[in-house]
Enzyme design. Structure first.
Site, short mmCIF file in Angstrom:
data_model
loop_
_atom_site.label_atom_id
_atom_site.label_comp_id
_atom_site.label_asym_id
_atom_site.label_seq_id
_atom_site.Cartn_x
_atom_site.Cartn_y
_atom_site.Cartn_z
N ASP A 82 0.82 -1.21 0.00
CA ASP A 82 0.00 0.00 0.00
C ASP A 82 0.86 1.27 0.00
O ASP A 82 1.85 1.36 0.74
CB ASP A 82 -0.90 -0.03 1.26
CG ASP A 82 -2.16 0.80 1.06
OD1 ASP A 82 -2.60 0.94 -0.09
OD2 ASP A 82 -2.72 1.28 2.07
N HIS A 83 0.48 2.23 -0.82
CA HIS A 83 1.08 3.58 -0.83
C HIS A 83 2.60 3.60 -0.79
O HIS A 83 3.20 4.22 0.10
CB HIS A 83 0.57 4.39 0.37
CG HIS A 83 -0.84 4.84 0.21
ND1 HIS A 83 -1.22 5.82 -0.66
CD2 HIS A 83 -1.97 4.41 0.82
CE1 HIS A 83 -2.53 6.00 -0.59
NE2 HIS A 83 -3.02 5.14 0.29
N ASP A 104 2.53 4.97 -5.36
CA ASP A 104 1.82 6.23 -5.09
C ASP A 104 2.75 7.40 -5.40
O ASP A 104 3.51 7.85 -4.54
CB ASP A 104 1.35 6.26 -3.63
CG ASP A 104 0.61 7.56 -3.32
OD1 ASP A 104 0.54 8.44 -4.19
OD2 ASP A 104 0.13 7.69 -2.18
N GLU A 135 -2.32 6.08 -8.46
CA GLU A 135 -3.22 7.10 -7.88
C GLU A 135 -3.01 8.44 -8.56
O GLU A 135 -1.90 8.85 -8.85
CB GLU A 135 -2.93 7.22 -6.37
CG GLU A 135 -3.77 8.32 -5.70
CD GLU A 135 -3.69 8.28 -4.16
OE1 GLU A 135 -3.88 7.20 -3.58
OE2 GLU A 135 -3.43 9.34 -3.56
N HIS A 181 -7.60 9.63 4.70
CA HIS A 181 -7.04 8.62 5.60
C HIS A 181 -7.21 9.07 7.04
O HIS A 181 -7.11 10.27 7.33
CB HIS A 181 -5.54 8.44 5.33
CG HIS A 181 -5.23 7.81 4.01
ND1 HIS A 181 -4.30 8.32 3.14
CD2 HIS A 181 -5.74 6.71 3.41
CE1 HIS A 181 -4.24 7.55 2.06
NE2 HIS A 181 -5.11 6.57 2.20
N HIS A 215 -10.07 4.92 -1.27
CA HIS A 215 -9.20 5.01 -0.08
C HIS A 215 -9.99 5.67 1.06
O HIS A 215 -11.00 6.33 0.83
CB HIS A 215 -7.95 5.83 -0.40
CG HIS A 215 -6.94 5.05 -1.16
ND1 HIS A 215 -5.79 4.57 -0.59
CD2 HIS A 215 -6.92 4.63 -2.45
CE1 HIS A 215 -5.11 3.89 -1.49
NE2 HIS A 215 -5.76 3.92 -2.63
N GLY A 216 -9.47 5.50 2.30
CA GLY A 216 -10.06 6.21 3.44
C GLY A 216 -11.39 5.67 3.89
O GLY A 216 -12.33 6.42 4.17
P1 13P Z 1 -8.36 4.61 6.55
O1 13P Z 1 -7.16 4.56 7.46
O2 13P Z 1 -9.05 5.92 6.62
O3 13P Z 1 -9.26 3.45 6.76
O4 13P Z 1 -7.80 4.53 5.05
C1 13P Z 1 -7.16 3.37 4.63
C2 13P Z 1 -6.53 3.50 3.30
O5 13P Z 1 -7.04 4.18 2.42
C3 13P Z 1 -5.30 2.76 3.07
O6 13P Z 1 -4.74 2.96 1.82
#
Ligand code: 13P
Length: 291
Positions: A82-83, A104, A135, A181, A215-216
């Site tokens: 991730d990212h 990312d 992204e 996030h 995301h988020g």
């Molecule tokens: P949250 O931490 O807000 O759940 O977001 C997770 C995310 O988008 C990881 O890439």
């Protein structure tokens, strides 16, 4: 059967209008919990590890745990980096057995984002069987090494999104649409549903090519989640919710059992709490019985 990349499972999810939970993990207990909960609900799964836990645990160790857990699971499971904003570390994780890599470069200029994303796509596609997430536009808040202040947020331009997808060859795409996030600061965060709809129409309107990522996830209301899925979101990222569950459960257990020195019992309590949380998300995303 169980070791898969993200692309096929997300094409199916987009077509059938549900989303696959992509759950961030930082240790073995969390990974076992997300895998067990998904098996119990017969749901496809994306296990996510961002850069810090991948480095702390070592990519080869994460890859080996994934292979062991996924090989015997009766559901498809993807391991996603991730990212990551470092092309070379993306390659290290691809070599270590991650089956979906997120480069990312969204804080870079558009042309540089394309260049870095394409470099990772070329590497992963040549390796075979590894899909790539890119992204465009940014997601505010902190996710591991990536920090974006609210004042820095740039939402994804739909026309640029189409160019980005065409020029990079990414397999799945994360547009910045106003999600964040961490914990949302307001009760009703401003999410640009129309923008997501436009992006989905431009990229996938003629023919479904590139699944879209939201995301988020933490803190979004159920009706918002469902709306985002109906507009084309098929990978739903959840991290903060699981971090809070881990820490709160550990704190509560130790507070109530201050005289015990049995780490296995703390692990068991954490695992159960995370499983419950994952089951909530799987039901909300509509991915149960879709494996
Ligand atoms: P949250 O931490 O807000 O759940 O977001 C997770 C995310 O988008 C990881 O890439």
């Amino acid at each position: 059967m169980a070791i898969v990349n993200a692309k096929e499972m997300l094409l199916k999810a987009t077509t059938e209008k549900y989303a696959v939970g992509a759950f961030n993990c930082t240790n073995l207990i969390q990974m076992e919990a997300v895998v067990d909960a998904s098996i119990e609900l017969n749901a496809p799964l994306i296990v996510q590890c961002s850069v810090a836990p991948s480095k702390f645990l070592k990519p080869q160790v994460v890859g080996a745990i994934y292979k062991t857990l996924a090989a015997e699971a009766p559901i498809p499971i993807c391991l996603h980096l991730d990212h990551c904003n470092d092309v070379e570390f993306c390659k290290v994780c691809a070599d270590a057995g991650y089956t979906n890599i997120m480069i990312d470069a969204s804080k870079q200029e558009f042309s540089e984002n394309i260049r870095q994303t394409k470099a990772v796509v070329d590497y992963c596609h040549a390796a075979g069987g590894i899909s790539v997430e890119g992204e465009l536009g940014t997601v505010s808040g902190v996710e591991d090494q990536v920090r974006v202040a609210e004042s820095e947020v740039e939402l994804c331009d739909p026309e640029q999104a189409l160019t980005f997808v065409d020029q990079t060859g990414v397999d799945i795409f994360a547009p910045g649409i106003g999600t964040a996030h961490g914990v949302y600061k307001t009760k009703n965060p401003k999410i640009d549903f129309g923008r997501l709809e436009k992006i989905a129409a431009l990229i996938n309107g003629q023919q479904l090519r590139v699944p879209l990522v939201i995301h988020g996830g933490t803190g979004l209301k159920p009706d918002v989640v469902k709306n985002l899925i109906s507009l084309g979101g098929s990978k739903f990222n959840v991290s903060t919710d699981l971090k809070h569950t881990l820490i709160d459960t550990t704190y509560d257990y130790i507070s109530e059992n201050r005289d015990q020195y049995n780490p296995g019992k703390i692990d068991a309590a954490v695992k159960e709490a995370i499983k419950d949380k994952i089951k909530y998300w799987i039901e909300l995303l509509g991915s149960s019985n879709r494996a």
